[in-house]
Scaffold this active site. Structure first.
Site, PDB file in Angstrom:
ATOM      1  CD  GLU A 282      -2.456  -1.269   2.788  1.00  0.00           C
ATOM      2  OE1 GLU A 282      -2.081  -0.486   3.688  1.00  0.00           O
ATOM      3  OE2 GLU A 282      -3.326  -2.124   2.965  1.00  0.00           O
ATOM      4  N   PRO A 283       1.729   1.433  -0.990  1.00  0.00           N
ATOM      5  CG  PRO A 283       2.947   1.409  -2.999  1.00  0.00           C
ATOM      6  CD  PRO A 283       1.957   0.607  -2.186  1.00  0.00           C
ATOM      7  N   GLY A 284       2.038   4.957  -0.672  1.00  0.00           N
ATOM      8  CA  GLY A 284       1.418   6.235  -1.027  1.00  0.00           C
ATOM      9  C   GLY A 284       2.524   7.208  -1.377  1.00  0.00           C
ATOM     10  NE  ARG A 285       5.960   9.745   3.401  1.00  0.00           N
ATOM     11  CZ  ARG A 285       5.461  10.683   4.213  1.00  0.00           C
ATOM     12  NH1 ARG A 285       5.651  11.953   3.949  1.00  0.00           N
ATOM     13  NH2 ARG A 285       4.786  10.332   5.297  1.00  0.00           N
ATOM     14  NE  ARG A 321       4.337  15.424   4.769  1.00  0.00           N
ATOM     15  CZ  ARG A 321       5.623  15.340   5.014  1.00  0.00           C
ATOM     16  NH1 ARG A 321       6.461  16.218   4.472  1.00  0.00           N
ATOM     17  NH2 ARG A 321       6.102  14.394   5.781  1.00  0.00           N
ATOM     18  CE1 TYR A 325       1.871  14.526  10.620  1.00  0.00           C
ATOM     19  CE2 TYR A 325       2.194  15.463   8.438  1.00  0.00           C
ATOM     20  CZ  TYR A 325       1.420  14.762   9.340  1.00  0.00           C
ATOM     21  OH  TYR A 325       0.204  14.289   8.945  1.00  0.00           O
ATOM     22  CB  CYS A 353      -3.726  35.000  11.568  1.00  0.00           C
ATOM     23  SG  CYS A 353      -4.142  36.096  10.220  1.00  0.00           S
ATOM     24  CD  GLU A 354      -2.940  28.598  13.415  1.00  0.00           C
ATOM     25  OE1 GLU A 354      -2.143  27.825  13.968  1.00  0.00           O
ATOM     26  OE2 GLU A 354      -4.076  28.283  13.065  1.00  0.00           O
ATOM     27  CE1 TYR A 382      -0.692  10.502   3.335  1.00  0.00           C
ATOM     28  CE2 TYR A 382       1.658  10.329   2.866  1.00  0.00           C
ATOM     29  CZ  TYR A 382       0.440   9.732   3.113  1.00  0.00           C
ATOM     30  OH  TYR A 382       0.349   8.369   3.129  1.00  0.00           O
TER      31      TYR A 382
HETATM   32  N1  LLP Z   1      -1.569   1.938   4.442  1.00  0.00           N
HETATM   33  C1  LLP Z   1      -2.110   2.398   5.596  1.00  0.00           C
HETATM   34  C2  LLP Z   1      -2.983   1.524   6.363  1.00  0.00           C
HETATM   35  C3  LLP Z   1      -1.807   3.700   6.029  1.00  0.00           C
HETATM   36  O1  LLP Z   1      -2.317   4.153   7.170  1.00  0.00           O
HETATM   37  C4  LLP Z   1      -0.952   4.523   5.255  1.00  0.00           C
HETATM   38  C5  LLP Z   1      -0.621   5.887   5.652  1.00  0.00           C
HETATM   39  C6  LLP Z   1      -0.433   3.996   4.040  1.00  0.00           C
HETATM   40  C7  LLP Z   1      -0.753   2.695   3.677  1.00  0.00           C
HETATM   41  C8  LLP Z   1       0.477   4.784   3.134  1.00  0.00           C
HETATM   42  O2  LLP Z   1       1.677   5.111   3.750  1.00  0.00           O
HETATM   43  P1  LLP Z   1       2.868   5.769   2.897  1.00  0.00           P
HETATM   44  O3  LLP Z   1       3.349   4.738   1.917  1.00  0.00           O
HETATM   45  O4  LLP Z   1       2.335   6.961   2.207  1.00  0.00           O
HETATM   46  O5  LLP Z   1       3.880   6.107   3.912  1.00  0.00           O
HETATM   47  N2  LLP Z   1       0.194  12.830   6.562  1.00  0.00           N
HETATM   48  C9  LLP Z   1       1.434  12.209   6.932  1.00  0.00           C
HETATM   49  C10 LLP Z   1       1.488  10.733   6.547  1.00  0.00           C
HETATM   50  C11 LLP Z   1       0.344   9.920   7.122  1.00  0.00           C
HETATM   51  C12 LLP Z   1       0.344   8.486   6.706  1.00  0.00           C
HETATM   52  C13 LLP Z   1      -0.895   7.795   7.152  1.00  0.00           C
HETATM   53  N3  LLP Z   1      -1.026   6.437   6.741  1.00  0.00           N
HETATM   54  C14 LLP Z   1       2.598  12.999   6.318  1.00  0.00           C
HETATM   55  O6  LLP Z   1       2.366  13.978   5.639  1.00  0.00           O
HETATM   56  O7  LLP Z   1       3.756  12.642   6.532  1.00  0.00           O
END
Ligand code: LLP
Length: 431
Positions: A282-285, A321, A325, A353-354, A382
């Site tokens: 499940e890659p996102g980033r 971000r 973070y 305004c923060e 993100y």
């Molecule tokens: N699978 C599940 C169950 C997740 O909760 C997440 C991310 C992913 C996959 C994807 O993770 P990735 O490959 O993108 O690392 N907003 C934060 C990141 C929050 C991630 C939440 N879960 C940021 O900007 O760093």
């Protein structure tokens, strides 16, 4: 190569004739057409990343379910779906986006600890591939919902392997004190129960220990524990056929050295060697993070009593971000500065305004003047997905580039649209 040309981000963002460009399109040209701030993504960068992830697992039965939360624009989801990606969704909204973008239901996985009954019904009605269950009460509810619909839900149980992902605390999810998953001690019981409950077919183990991981060791520890559980369950008569290894692989924002995809894949293959299971990721980033930039315009340069501030027109509502973070994003001028230009520390801030509305503190930057454009690098994940209209600022638009073409994939709303979202109660309607 100058320092700026070596800036983190996808190579699809490079200076061409002195202008930072996305593939063959100068960002300044997009700024003219769309105004600032805006997000810009490179199709080629996203494709390149997807292909290398897929290639690293080409010799295994493995599916890539893109974590839609990272960048949920339907054009981005469709681009990935056309390459063969499935989707990992965490809400009915994301499920609808994935379906509307053309992801086949049998490639959609539904994750998350707080699925509502309505979300379960939608997922079952759409006939998605798998629901990742995160607690005993969720098992009971899903069983009831699926049975009432006359369906059988194929589920994975998300386990909490109690592993420190060694990432920012707010995005670490695999320690026992985190709200995610069922701890390993209780997992066998949960699987036995799931196997007996009507309407449920346990098919796999899922885990996800955090995001922006820059080391292999935590993954390896967690995956090893999942494999142990898989073997113990098999010995107990519960044969599972899928292993969902989550997302989390980090990218380079600054000076991180995240593992190469080939090394990650070699580790996964070693840990899962000899298992007759299908792998899911499940890659996102990792797929979209470096493939996007946020372009802003310099409004003012202000000399404070002790610091100099660069006030740009993008703010924390557009990219949260850094505020949330303390994330580090490279910031570069869109017009290539002279290599010998002096760099002086400056605080890059937005108009909200923060005090927390800051993109970088004491960042050495070449001198820029009001009206000039800046690019905040590696903002494809993100970024827009977490944006809001706080301070009643218009939601930031998104642009997708392909070669020498670009298209607006989410327009900036008008002020009329912004205002028309509120309703007056009848007792305030007059006057
Ligand atoms: N699978 C599940 C169950 C997740 O909760 C997440 C991310 C992913 C996959 C994807 O993770 P990735 O490959 O993108 O690392 N907003 C934060 C990141 C929050 C991630 C939440 N879960 C940021 O900007 O760093």
């Amino acid at each position: 190569m100058s320092e700026l040309e070596a800036a983190p981000g996808a190579p699809e963002f490079a200076y061409r004739q002195g202008e930072l460009s996305a593939e063959a399109v100068p960002l300044a040209r997009i700024a003219e057409a769309v105004g600032t701030p805006f997000y810009c993504y490179s199709s080629a960068a996203i494709e390149r990343r997807y292909r290398s992830f897929a290639a690293a697992f080409a010799d295994r039965r493995a599916g890539i379910c893109y974590a839609v939360k990272a960048n949920s624009n339907q054009a981005v989801i469709r681009l990935l779906a056309r390459l063969g990606a499935g989707a990992d969704v965490v809400s009915e909204g994301e499920l609808r986006r994935a379906l509307a973008a053309g992801v086949p239901p049998d490639r959609i996985v539904f994750s998350g600890i707080g699925k509502t009954e309505a979300e379960m019904r939608s997922a079952l009605a759409a006939g998605i591939r798998q629901i990742n269950v995160e607690s005993e009460p969720e098992l009971s509810l899903l069983s009831a919902v699926a049975s009432a619909m006359g369906r059988t839900a194929e589920i994975a149980i998300r386990v909490n392997p109690d592993v420190d992902a060694r990432t920012h605390a707010k995005i670490a999810t695999g320690k026992k004190e985190n709200k995610f998953g069922i701890d390993l001690a209780h997992a066998p019981g949960a699987f036995r129960r799931a196997a007996q409950l009507p309407g449920l077919a346990p098919v796999g183990i899922a885990l996800h220990i955090g995001s922006q991981l820059t080391e292999l060791v935590p993954f390896e520890l967690a995956y090893g524990r999942a494999v142990e559980l898989l073997r113990a369950l098999a010995a107990d008569g519960i044969a599972l056929r899928r292993l969902d290894l989550g997302g989390g692989l980090g990218i380079r924002y600054h000076n991180e050295r995240p593992p190469a995809i080939e090394d990650y894949a070699a580790m996964v293959k070693r840990v899962t060697d000899g298992l007759a299971v299908e792998l899911e990721f499940e890659p996102g980033r990792w797929l979209v993070g470096n493939a996007g930039v946020l372009v802003a315009r310099v409004l003012y340069v202000k000399d404070g009593a002790s610091r100099r501030f660069l006030i740009q027109d993008a703010a924390m509502n557009d990219l949260i971000r850094p505020s949330l973070y303390d994330a580090w994003h490279e910031i570069v001028p869109v017009r290539a500065p002279d290599d010998r230009a002096e760099r002086r520390p400056i605080d890059v801030v937005g108009p909200v305004c923060e005090t927390g509305d800051s993109f970088a503190a004491q960042r050495p930057l070449p001198q820029v003047a009001p009206g000039e454009l800046l690019a905040v690098m590696s903002a494809g994940a993100y970024g827009a997905a977490m944006s809001s209209s706080y301070n009643s600022r218009l939601m930031v638009p998104e642009v997708l580039v392909r070669g020498d073409r670009f298209a607006i994939i989410r327009p900036r709303p008008s002020y009329e649209e912004l205002l028309s979202q509120d309703r007056m109660p009848d007792w305030l309607a007059e006057g």
